[in-house]
Design an enzyme around this catalytic site. Structure first.
Site: not given
Length: 251
Positions: A137, A150
């Site tokens: 990501s 995250y």
């Protein structure tokens, strides 16, 4: 010879889109996920290739090891691993975050990726060929408020991918890390614990990436000539870029 792709988190989003495009291109598939009914639905849909489905929670080391040990002979030679299983949970600042959410992200995004990679890698090395494509990501490179654990898990994915490349030097195994930005799938619904209204607001007025966009990139990577390794590929929709640095000013 027909190639075989092993895709984790195959029941939705990027994983499902990857399954569909690789089937379209004639690859046999091993599809791993936690939702049996969705796996069955996907298997019924992808009738043009040989599909083996496995209900498995990648957070469970013994489940992963057993899944790989019991692959049928027809699907035991894995040419490509797509480490897609992952999730984001919550947007609270670190001081208010739910530790259960943090642990779930670490267990899935880090440990799950480690377990599956470690289970499949020795056979790839012994055959002298294979691809590993990790789904990272932009959060692994670019911090944002609420991204805390995250983003840290995706930074792990980025560095683990780099270190895999170093370890696998000379083996013929390729490793890539695909780092999507704003993308619309079930991602935000999961992040907001099923609150679809909050999830939809994330994409309001935007044209985000789609699962098909990412699946096409994954296939393109796997389809490069064997001497080409794309180490890292960061991709954003046109509507997304970077903000100025945040500066807190005293009143």
């Amino acid at each position: 010879m027909t190639k075989t792709a092993f895709i984790t988190g195959a029941t939705s989003g990027f994983g499902r889109a990857c399954a569909e495009i690789f089937a379209e291109k004639g690859w046999d598939l091993v599809l791993c996920g936690r939702r049996e009914e969705r796996l069955q639905e996907l298997q019924n849909q992808l009738t043009e290739v040989a599909v083996h489905t496995v209900v498995c929670d990648v957070r469970k080391r013994e489940q992963v090891e057993n899944m790989v040990k019991t692959l049928p002979e027809s699907h035991s030679n894995i040419d490509l691993l797509v480490n897609n299983a992952g999730l984001a949970l919550g947007m609270k600042p670190a001081q208010d975050a739910d530790l259960d959410d943090w642990e779930n992200m670490v267990d899935t995004n880090i440990k799950g990726l480690l377990y599956v990679t470690r289970a499949l890698l020795p056979a790839m090395v012994s055959r002298g060929k294979g691809d590993i494509i990790n789904i990272g990501s932009i959060a692994g490179s670019w911090p944002y408020p609420g991204g805390n654990a995250y983003g840290a898990t995706k930074a792990f994915v980025k560095q683990f991918s780099n270190n895999l490349r170093a370890d696998l030097h000379g083996t013929g195994i390729r490793v890539s890390n695909v780092e999507p930005g704003l993308a619309e799938s079930e991602f935000s619904v999961v992040r907001f614990h099923g609150d679809k209204e909050k999830a939809d607001a994330v994409y309001e007025g935007t044209e985000p990436l789609t699962p098909v966009d990412i699946a096409e990139i994954v296939y393109w990577l796997a389809d490069r000539p064997s001497h080409v390794n794309v180490n890292r590929l960061e991709v954003m929709p046109v509507c997304q870029s970077w903000s100025p640095f945040a500066i807190h000013r005293k009143q």
